[in-house]
Structures are given as structure tokens and as C-alpha cells.
Design an enzyme around this catalytic site. Structure first.
Site, PDB file in Angstrom:
ATOM      1  N   MET A  10      -8.400  -1.112  -5.236  1.00  0.00           N
ATOM      2  CA  MET A  10      -8.859  -2.442  -5.587  1.00  0.00           C
ATOM      3  C   MET A  10      -9.790  -2.254  -6.782  1.00  0.00           C
ATOM      4  O   MET A  10     -10.634  -1.249  -6.495  1.00  0.00           O
ATOM      5  CB  MET A  10      -9.284  -3.042  -4.301  1.00  0.00           C
ATOM      6  CG  MET A  10      -8.485  -3.397  -3.306  1.00  0.00           C
ATOM      7  SD  MET A  10      -9.432  -4.150  -1.719  1.00  0.00           S
ATOM      8  CE  MET A  10      -8.248  -3.706  -0.496  1.00  0.00           C
ATOM      9  N   MET A  45      -3.781  -2.976  -6.753  1.00  0.00           N
ATOM     10  CA  MET A  45      -4.553  -4.264  -6.660  1.00  0.00           C
ATOM     11  C   MET A  45      -5.440  -4.236  -7.775  1.00  0.00           C
ATOM     12  O   MET A  45      -6.664  -4.361  -7.605  1.00  0.00           O
ATOM     13  CB  MET A  45      -5.234  -4.714  -5.208  1.00  0.00           C
ATOM     14  CG  MET A  45      -4.082  -5.033  -4.296  1.00  0.00           C
ATOM     15  SD  MET A  45      -4.671  -5.409  -2.567  1.00  0.00           S
ATOM     16  CE  MET A  45      -4.748  -3.834  -1.985  1.00  0.00           C
ATOM     17  N   ASP A  92      -4.380   1.690  -0.784  1.00  0.00           N
ATOM     18  CA  ASP A  92      -4.808   0.498  -1.352  1.00  0.00           C
ATOM     19  C   ASP A  92      -5.987   0.579  -2.346  1.00  0.00           C
ATOM     20  O   ASP A  92      -6.964   1.089  -1.964  1.00  0.00           O
ATOM     21  CB  ASP A  92      -5.194  -0.773  -0.498  1.00  0.00           C
ATOM     22  CG  ASP A  92      -4.066  -1.029   0.455  1.00  0.00           C
ATOM     23  OD1 ASP A  92      -3.180  -1.868  -0.176  1.00  0.00           O
ATOM     24  OD2 ASP A  92      -4.129  -1.135   1.740  1.00  0.00           O
ATOM     25  N   ASP A 147       2.690  -6.261   4.121  1.00  0.00           N
ATOM     26  CA  ASP A 147       1.135  -5.768   4.317  1.00  0.00           C
ATOM     27  C   ASP A 147       0.595  -6.932   4.563  1.00  0.00           C
ATOM     28  O   ASP A 147       0.292  -7.992   3.762  1.00  0.00           O
ATOM     29  CB  ASP A 147       0.738  -5.009   3.061  1.00  0.00           C
ATOM     30  CG  ASP A 147      -0.618  -4.456   3.093  1.00  0.00           C
ATOM     31  OD1 ASP A 147      -1.248  -4.668   4.124  1.00  0.00           O
ATOM     32  OD2 ASP A 147      -1.108  -3.816   1.942  1.00  0.00           O
ATOM     33  N   HIS A 197      -0.555   1.332  -3.797  1.00  0.00           N
ATOM     34  CA  HIS A 197      -0.563  -0.092  -4.071  1.00  0.00           C
ATOM     35  C   HIS A 197      -1.717  -0.406  -4.878  1.00  0.00           C
ATOM     36  O   HIS A 197      -2.896  -0.595  -4.481  1.00  0.00           O
ATOM     37  CB  HIS A 197      -0.622  -0.912  -2.474  1.00  0.00           C
ATOM     38  CG  HIS A 197      -0.805  -2.512  -2.737  1.00  0.00           C
ATOM     39  ND1 HIS A 197      -1.298  -3.033  -1.591  1.00  0.00           N
ATOM     40  CD2 HIS A 197      -0.455  -3.153  -3.788  1.00  0.00           C
ATOM     41  CE1 HIS A 197      -0.998  -4.719  -2.171  1.00  0.00           C
ATOM     42  NE2 HIS A 197      -0.623  -4.493  -3.488  1.00  0.00           N
ATOM     43  N   MET A 201       2.912  -9.494   0.086  1.00  0.00           N
ATOM     44  CA  MET A 201       1.601  -9.771   0.751  1.00  0.00           C
ATOM     45  C   MET A 201       1.551 -10.709   1.856  1.00  0.00           C
ATOM     46  O   MET A 201       1.907 -11.738   1.548  1.00  0.00           O
ATOM     47  CB  MET A 201       0.568  -9.846  -0.061  1.00  0.00           C
ATOM     48  CG  MET A 201       0.137  -8.749  -1.299  1.00  0.00           C
ATOM     49  SD  MET A 201      -0.326  -7.263  -0.241  1.00  0.00           S
ATOM     50  CE  MET A 201      -1.855  -7.962   0.549  1.00  0.00           C
ATOM     51  N   HIS A 213      -0.291   4.305   3.065  1.00  0.00           N
ATOM     52  CA  HIS A 213      -0.404   3.476   2.355  1.00  0.00           C
ATOM     53  C   HIS A 213      -1.744   3.291   1.678  1.00  0.00           C
ATOM     54  O   HIS A 213      -2.696   3.647   2.420  1.00  0.00           O
ATOM     55  CB  HIS A 213       0.062   2.084   2.740  1.00  0.00           C
ATOM     56  CG  HIS A 213       0.158   0.836   1.899  1.00  0.00           C
ATOM     57  ND1 HIS A 213       0.935   0.779   1.218  1.00  0.00           N
ATOM     58  CD2 HIS A 213      -0.863  -0.319   1.602  1.00  0.00           C
ATOM     59  CE1 HIS A 213       0.950  -0.457   0.582  1.00  0.00           C
ATOM     60  NE2 HIS A 213      -0.248  -1.029   0.931  1.00  0.00           N
ATOM     61  N   SER A 218      -2.429   2.180   6.542  1.00  0.00           N
ATOM     62  CA  SER A 218      -2.996   1.807   5.212  1.00  0.00           C
ATOM     63  C   SER A 218      -4.482   2.645   5.446  1.00  0.00           C
ATOM     64  O   SER A 218      -5.025   2.204   6.437  1.00  0.00           O
ATOM     65  CB  SER A 218      -3.251   0.287   4.960  1.00  0.00           C
ATOM     66  OG  SER A 218      -4.385   0.207   4.259  1.00  0.00           O
TER      67      SER A 218
END
Length: 221
Positions: A37, A68, A35, A175, A66, A137, A33, A8
Site C-alpha cells: 500500500m 494497491m 499487500d 480478498d 498485490h 476485493m 499474499h 495475507s
């Protein structure tokens, strides 16, 4: 079944991100990965399309994005256009999760659904035949460096059982809090895509990746 480590970049050093990405790719890592946000669905802001587009030019890794993000259906086309190979959304963040997943698949990329620690597998049961990936998660989403929540192990086991019973082909990704102490637990429970942040990027990246892959392969079913 394929077993892969998914570093990540939330834990990467952005001062030398390009160099670190080359290092992990040279260590035979196939998944990156990413992330994303938004400060709404989770109480933190990370990065978005410009970063993905920039690093896409320099990497052949699978970009495992991913989201979020609240109401992620607003941004699917943009994340596909900037280079995502797989897009995972949160069932808790969508107005119509099934429709959004279908839209991701129609765009030609892999579609994943994620659940937070407080969300049961029952909330996504009707989506399991549609998705390519289920992300469990194992910490509360939003920040790196948290401790693995043991209560999530049962959900990994349940998802693997449901896959076996129904001939579903989805990958199970985990994760949160993954390190040399917890990786055995999640792999034995049935996870096959293992996200790790600080366990990869803190210290010698190549040595960390080799060590984590050894543990994954040792415990693979």
C-alpha cells in the site's frame, strides 16, 4: 482447478514474521499474499520491496504480490527483482492497464488485475483473456479486519461464468472479510484462491489453516 489458501502477511506479527512464515509453510500453504500500500491509492501505508526481498531468502512459497499502488507501472521491474512470483494491479490505479499487464507477463511472472467493490466486471472484460488471475476485493482496500461485502458475491459468480463460457484459465481470488463464516460463500460462487488475514494469523496458525482448508475443500466445485 486448484484451490489454495493465501495468507495475507498484512495481519502477521512482524515481531516474529520469519517464525510465522515458517509455520504456515510447514502447514503446506503454497501462496503468500503480500499487500503493498502506498498511502495514495489507498489511505494506508504497509511495506515494500525491502521486506519482500528479505523474506524471499527464507521461503519457497509463491509470493502473490498485490499492488494497491497508484501508477504501479513505475515499480514492476523492482517487484519482480525482489522476488514476486505474481503481481496484481488495480484497474482503477493504472493509466494503461493492458500495457502494464503485458509488461508483467513479459517479465516472466503471473499477471493479475483487481477490482474494488464499486468497480464492475465490465471494466476489466477486455483484459480477461490476458490475465492469469482476477482479484475481487470484497472490502474497500486499505485496511484489514473489515466485514465481507455481500454485494461482491455476484461478481465472483460472473467471473466464473465468463471463464467457463470463454475457456479462460484465470484464477479467481477474493480478498476481504474472509473467515469460517464467509469462505463457503466465495468458494461456492467460484473463487479458488482465498486470501485470509486475521482468520489465519489470530490464534493458532496451524489449526486455523487446517480448518480453513477443510472448508475450502468441502465447498470446492
Amino acid at each position: 482447478m486448484k484451490y489454495e489458501l493465501c495468507p495475507s502477511i498484512l495481519s502477521a506479527d512482524f515481531n516474529c514474521l520469519g517464525e510465522q512464515l515458517k509455520t504456515i509453510e510447514n502447514a503446506n500453504v503454497k501462496y503468500l499474499h503480500i499487500d503493498v500500500m502506498d498511502g495514495m491509492f489507498v489511505p494506508n501505508i504497509s511495506f515494500g520491496m525491502p521486506v519482500i526481498k528479505s523474506i524471499r531468502k527464507e521461503s519457497e512459497m509463491i509470493f502473490d504480490t498485490h499492488l494497491m499502488v497508484q501508477d504501479p507501472e513505475r515499480y514492476i521491474d523492482e517487484f519482480v527483482a525482489c522476488g514476486s512470483d505474481s503481481i496484481t494491479i488495480h484497474v482503477e490505479a493504472c493509466k494503461d492497464c493492458k500495457k502494464t499487464l503485458q509488461r508483467i507477463k513479459a517479465a516472466g511472472v503471473c499477471a493479475g488485475v483487481s477490482i474494488k467493490p464499486g468497480t464492475s466486471v465490465d471494466e476489466i472484460r477486455d483484459l480477461l483473456g490476458l490475465v492469469d488471475l482476477v482479484l475481487v476485493m470484497t472490502v474497500e482496500p486499505g485496511f484489514g479486519g473489515q466485514k465481507y461485502m455481500d454485494s461482491c458475491t455476484a461478481k465472483i459468480e460472473e467471473l466464473r461464468r465468463l471463464a467457463n463460457e470463454n475457456s479462460y484459465t484465470y484464477d479467481i481470488q477474493v480478498d476481504g472479510g474472509i473467515n469460517e463464516e464467509t469462505i463457503e460463500t466465495v468458494v461456492k460462487a467460484g473463487a479458488n484462491l482465498i486470501v485470509a488475514g486475521s482468520a489465519v494469523f489470530k490464534g493458532d496458525l496451524t489449526e486455523n489453516i487446517d480448518s480453513l482448508y477443510r472448508l475450502i475443500n468441502k465447498n470446492a466445485q
